[in-house]
Design a protein around this motif. Structure first.
Motif, PDB file in Angstrom:
ATOM      1  N   TYR A 182      61.397 -14.436  39.897  1.00 23.20           N
ATOM      2  CA  TYR A 182      60.851 -15.578  40.632  1.00 23.20           C
ATOM      3  C   TYR A 182      61.961 -16.423  41.267  1.00 23.20           C
ATOM      4  O   TYR A 182      63.149 -16.265  40.979  1.00 23.20           O
ATOM      5  CB  TYR A 182      59.996 -16.443  39.712  1.00 23.20           C
ATOM      6  N   SER A 184      64.122 -19.491  41.455  1.00 14.10           N
ATOM      7  CA  SER A 184      64.544 -20.439  40.422  1.00 14.10           C
ATOM      8  C   SER A 184      65.052 -21.762  40.988  1.00 14.10           C
ATOM      9  O   SER A 184      65.028 -22.785  40.298  1.00 14.10           O
ATOM     10  CB  SER A 184      65.630 -19.817  39.537  1.00 14.10           C
ATOM     11  N   TYR A 223      53.110 -16.091  45.531  1.00 13.01           N
ATOM     12  CA  TYR A 223      53.115 -16.881  44.304  1.00 13.01           C
ATOM     13  C   TYR A 223      52.090 -16.298  43.341  1.00 13.01           C
ATOM     14  O   TYR A 223      51.132 -15.626  43.750  1.00 13.01           O
ATOM     15  CB  TYR A 223      52.786 -18.348  44.586  1.00 13.01           C
ATOM     16  N   TYR A 227      54.899 -19.045  39.021  1.00 10.88           N
ATOM     17  CA  TYR A 227      56.050 -19.350  39.860  1.00 10.88           C
ATOM     18  C   TYR A 227      55.844 -18.903  41.307  1.00 10.88           C
ATOM     19  O   TYR A 227      54.962 -18.095  41.610  1.00 10.88           O
ATOM     20  CB  TYR A 227      57.312 -18.658  39.316  1.00 10.88           C
ATOM     21  N   GLN A 269      58.776 -28.242  40.031  1.00 12.61           N
ATOM     22  CA  GLN A 269      59.638 -27.291  39.331  1.00 12.61           C
ATOM     23  C   GLN A 269      59.639 -27.658  37.854  1.00 12.61           C
ATOM     24  O   GLN A 269      59.496 -28.824  37.491  1.00 12.61           O
ATOM     25  CB  GLN A 269      61.049 -27.308  39.918  1.00 12.61           C
ATOM     26  N   THR A 275      57.517 -23.924  40.746  1.00 11.79           N
ATOM     27  CA  THR A 275      56.140 -23.589  40.373  1.00 11.79           C
ATOM     28  C   THR A 275      55.134 -23.852  41.489  1.00 11.79           C
ATOM     29  O   THR A 275      54.032 -23.298  41.465  1.00 11.79           O
ATOM     30  CB  THR A 275      55.713 -24.373  39.125  1.00 11.79           C
TER      31      THR A 275
END
Length: 295
Positions: A182, A184, A223, A227, A269, A275
């Motif tokens: 994902y 980050s 998505y 995430y 996040q 997220t």
């Protein structure tokens, strides 16, 4: 999601934008009105006051609905609307700074999220990304084009809110991807200055610098329930910047006005990764004209 201790929360959010054009002659005041969203039960309120808005306070109840709001006009706070209960967040405006856009989320009985954007690219975001999206911005007697648009956030939305809003135009992008998994972390450059890191700078780093007069005009990606997994930025010069894995549900962001470009990103996040993410667009060359004509 309604709480017994905050039953009398803000149920209707109404914004009336009052603008005046001073030219030394007797001119009528110009108004525009963004239609109210929300359930609308309870008592009416108005924050109308003399002077210009110089500050904002918003209360959020226990990571849930918006419970109260308060505005400052020329150094004087209005009476709080509803309850000053929960966690307050506050922003004081700078000299010659004004609020030019309000977006957020509403669902059934309450307003759940509010985001105020200023003429200097700063923002105050409070609440939870829960419910239906709305986007308020001014018009001027029907003579100005709509220069702002918002692509509502996608993703789970857990964690802490973020906004990359800053002065100037976007000139670079950095994205971190965790171990072929994902997204980050991310970071944008405005003019020659990088914003604060969003998320974590852990994993594989990829970077793109924009050319002169180049801008971001589209963002797409993937998505899932936890995430953001893929981000693709497309520019007005036909270049693109792709990071991440082709996993999950697809999304596609673009402005509603021709000639607009990415102004900033917002979302959430959780300390491990991004997220949720949304995009804010503007017709940059009209910023100065818009503020001058309205005020």
């Amino acid at each position: 999601m309604q709480n017994d201790t905050a039953k009398i929360a803000v149920r209707k959010f109404l914004i009336k934008s009052r603008t005046a054009k001073n030219s030394g002659t007797s001119l009528p005041d110009f108004y525009s009105y963004s239609l109210a969203v929300g359930d609308g039960s309870g008592y009416e309120f108005s924050t109308a006051h003399e002077g210009r808005i110089t500050g904002i306070r918003v209360w959020e109840y226990s990571s849930s609905q918006i419970t109260g709001i308060q505005l400052m006009y020329d150094g004087n706070w209005t009476t709080p609307v509803c309850l000053n209960y929960g966690t307050p967040q506050e922003m004081t405006l700078l000299d010659n700074e004004s609020i030019i856009q309000i977006s957020g989320k509403h669902y059934y009985g309450y307003i759940y999220e509010l985001m105020f954007v200023t003429s200097q690219g700063r923002s105050l975001k409070v609440g939870q990304p829960y419910g239906d999206s709305f986007n308020f911005y001014p018009t001027h007697d029907g003579t100005l084009p709509d220069v702002f648009s918002y692509s509502p956030a996608v993703g789970d939305g857990s964690g802490t809110e973020f906004s990359t809003a800053s002065e100037g135009r976007i000139t670079g992008i950095r994205i971190w991807e965790y171990s072929n998994n994902y997204i980050s972390g991310l970071q944008l450059m405005y003019e020659s200055n990088w914003t604060a890191m969003v998320g974590v700078n852990y994993g594989n780093l990829m970077e793109m610098k924009l050319y002169d007069k180049e801008s971001i005009i589209q963002i797409s990606g993937k998505y899932d329930s936890s995430y953001i997994y893929e981000l693709v930025f497309v520019t007005n010069q036909g270049r693109f910047f792709q990071v991440g894995q082709c996993r999950g549900v697809s999304f596609n962001f673009y402005p509603t006005q021709k000639g607009s470009e990415l102004r900033f990103l917002s979302g959430r996040q959780n300390g491990w990764g991004i997220t949720s993410i949304g995009a804010h667009w503007a017709l940059i060359r009209n910023y100065a004209t818009l503020v001058k004509m309205i005020y």
